[in-house]
Design a protein around this motif. Structure first.
Motif, mmCIF file in Angstrom:
data_model
loop_
_atom_site.group_PDB
_atom_site.id
_atom_site.type_symbol
_atom_site.label_atom_id
_atom_site.label_comp_id
_atom_site.label_asym_id
_atom_site.label_seq_id
_atom_site.Cartn_x
_atom_site.Cartn_y
_atom_site.Cartn_z
ATOM 1 N N PRO A 76 50.592 -11.028 -30.597
ATOM 2 C CA PRO A 76 49.192 -11.449 -30.515
ATOM 3 C C PRO A 76 48.699 -11.408 -29.076
ATOM 4 O O PRO A 76 49.474 -11.528 -28.121
ATOM 5 N N SER A 77 47.402 -11.228 -28.923
ATOM 6 C CA SER A 77 46.803 -11.150 -27.599
ATOM 7 C C SER A 77 45.464 -11.881 -27.614
ATOM 8 O O SER A 77 44.742 -11.852 -28.613
ATOM 9 N N LEU A 135 45.007 -21.168 -28.955
ATOM 10 C CA LEU A 135 46.231 -20.406 -28.711
ATOM 11 C C LEU A 135 47.231 -20.601 -29.843
ATOM 12 O O LEU A 135 47.880 -19.658 -30.300
ATOM 13 N N ALA A 136 47.367 -21.852 -30.301
ATOM 14 C CA ALA A 136 48.291 -22.133 -31.401
ATOM 15 C C ALA A 136 47.877 -21.381 -32.661
ATOM 16 O O ALA A 136 48.712 -20.842 -33.386
ATOM 17 N N ALA A 137 46.576 -21.327 -32.904
ATOM 18 C CA ALA A 137 46.071 -20.626 -34.081
ATOM 19 C C ALA A 137 46.349 -19.131 -34.010
ATOM 20 O O ALA A 137 46.489 -18.462 -35.044
ATOM 21 N N LYS A 138 46.442 -18.617 -32.797
ATOM 22 C CA LYS A 138 46.725 -17.194 -32.595
ATOM 23 C C LYS A 138 48.221 -16.886 -32.618
ATOM 24 O O LYS A 138 48.624 -15.733 -32.524
ATOM 25 N N GLY A 139 49.058 -17.940 -32.721
ATOM 26 C CA GLY A 139 50.491 -17.712 -32.804
ATOM 27 C C GLY A 139 51.278 -17.990 -31.546
ATOM 28 O O GLY A 139 52.479 -17.732 -31.483
ATOM 29 N N VAL A 142 55.050 -14.996 -22.038
ATOM 30 C CA VAL A 142 53.854 -14.183 -22.239
ATOM 31 C C VAL A 142 53.629 -13.250 -21.057
ATOM 32 O O VAL A 142 54.106 -13.499 -19.948
ATOM 33 N N SER A 143 52.910 -12.169 -21.310
ATOM 34 C CA SER A 143 52.441 -11.289 -20.248
ATOM 35 C C SER A 143 50.993 -11.659 -19.968
ATOM 36 O O SER A 143 50.181 -11.762 -20.906
ATOM 37 N N THR A 195 43.849 -11.875 -19.726
ATOM 38 C CA THR A 195 44.395 -11.507 -21.024
ATOM 39 C C THR A 195 45.809 -12.069 -21.143
ATOM 40 O O THR A 195 46.615 -11.926 -20.222
ATOM 41 N N ILE A 196 46.087 -12.724 -22.257
ATOM 42 C CA ILE A 196 47.407 -13.310 -22.515
ATOM 43 C C ILE A 196 47.985 -12.614 -23.743
ATOM 44 O O ILE A 196 47.384 -12.629 -24.814
ATOM 45 N N THR A 197 49.147 -11.981 -23.575
ATOM 46 C CA THR A 197 49.786 -11.243 -24.664
ATOM 47 C C THR A 197 51.215 -11.744 -24.855
ATOM 48 O O THR A 197 51.933 -11.961 -23.872
#
Length: 359
Positions: free
Chosen positions: A27-28, A51-55, A62-63, A118-120
């Motif tokens: 996820p990103s 963020l939690a909802a996005k996984g 994270v990158s 961006t957080i991936t």
């Protein structure tokens, strides 16, 4: 009992780790810098809930892309979840920030308000074992602590030839929290005469200080110094602030009292420097530093977590020594060289400091 956000977040992360391969594995999230605090940490325009909802969860790796800069970072809740100088994605329920532990993230990365971020996901739960080792949680209820002093993290610093009850430390006695009144009362009982406030500027403390008459009297008499230091101990700005603080102490009489917000990191390192000037051993410095973690978080002395956190003190003095290890044999000399050459206090100020601490 109501489950904490931290508990729910960890459970969500563990659940996410077990999702089928058909689920989205990387996820990103795109966001931007919403604000920059006084220590150079950047707050993002996103919440921990999102963020939690996005996984994403605590303990992930994270990158992160900030503007044109890209780096990897673990996600955690406290600055102590990573070693000094390392990047951290700091997640709380209603806020998310990027930081460098004991460093200035904004200064190092050039991030400003509006900078795209961006957080991936790189490795789900890849930092979980280390994170759990360092996990710190504290209660804000006085009844959960054995004494007022433990609750307020208030104590006299010991070590070497430092005189008994000459140098005190604690959490912020003028903060708007449950601990402040206890710290203020204990400081008055100890008869402290000179205060270093590492958390506030004079302006930010102006209204709060009026609630605590003894502290206000000291301030009105010119015996409180507000220096509002950051936590990047090897940066020039820290040395400049330290010069102000130590020059002030050298010109004043004890008993001395040093505090930051919680009285752990900045306060701990400054007290270590002062005790080292008085010939304290590395073990004495580490023991005093770690008492805050025992007081706040009930960290047991026989744990890996305790040993990991304790290493911050030798690492600090090693950084002052150009990356070379510091032992009891050269601890005092390294400290004095740092204070004279980098902080640039005078020889007379150094001797006045030592004399004031040993009386």
């Amino acid at each position: 009992m109501k489950k904490s956000f931290l508990h729910v977040f960890l459970v969500a992360a563990l659940f996410a780790a077990g999702m089928s391969l058909s689920a989205k594995s990387n996820p990103s999230v795109k966001t931007e810098v919403a604000s920059v605090d006084q220590h150079g940490n950047v707050n993002l325009a996103i919440t921990g809930k999102l963020l939690a909802a996005k996984g994403f969860g605590l303990g992930d790796i994270v990158s992160v892309t900030v503007g044109k800069l890209k780096f990897d970072a673990p996600s955690g809740k406290n600055y102590t979840d990573v070693d000094r100088g390392e990047y951290l994605l700091r997640i709380k329920e209603d806020e998310v920030s990027l930081a460098i532990t004991m460093g200035n993230f904004a200064e190092k990365t050039g991030a400003t308000v509006g900078t795209p971020v961006t957080i991936t996901m790189k490795e789900r739960l890849g930092y979980l074992r280390t994170y759990q080792t360092r996990l710190l949680n504290k209660s804000n209820e006085r009844a959960d602590f054995s004494s007022d002093a433990v609750f307020a993290n208030f104590r006299a610093v010991k070590g070497g030839s430092l005189a008994e009850n000459r140098l005190f430390r604690s959490c912020n006695p003028i903060e708007t929290d449950a601990r402040a009144p206890y710290a203020a009362s204990l400081a008055e009982q100890a008869g402290v005469a000179t205060v270093l406030n590492l958390a506030d500027s004079e302006q930010s403390a102006k209204e709060r200080v009026q609630v605590f008459p003894y502290y206000e009297q000291l301030a009105q008499a010119g015996n409180v110094k507000y220096v509002a230091t950051g936590v990047s101990f090897t940066e020039p700005e820290f040395a400049q602030k330290l010069h102000e603080a130590l020059s002030f102490l050298a010109a004043k009489s004890g008993p001395y009292y040093i505090h930051g917000k919680e009285g752990r990191m900045r306060t701990g390192m400054l007290c270590s420097l002062l005790a080292a000037v008085c010939g304290a051993s590395m073990d004495e410095l580490c023991d005093d530093y770690m008492e805050s973690y025992v007081n706040y978080y009930n960290v047991r002395t026989d744990t890996v977590q305790y040993a990991s956190l304790r290493q911050a003190v030798p690492d600090f003095f090693s950084a002052l020594n150009g990356g070379k290890a510091v032992t009891d044999k050269n601890l005092k000399a390294v400290t004095e060289k740092y204070l004279l050459k980098t902080v640039k206090i005078t020889t007379d100020e150094l001797e006045a400091l030592r004399k004031g601490l040993q009386q």
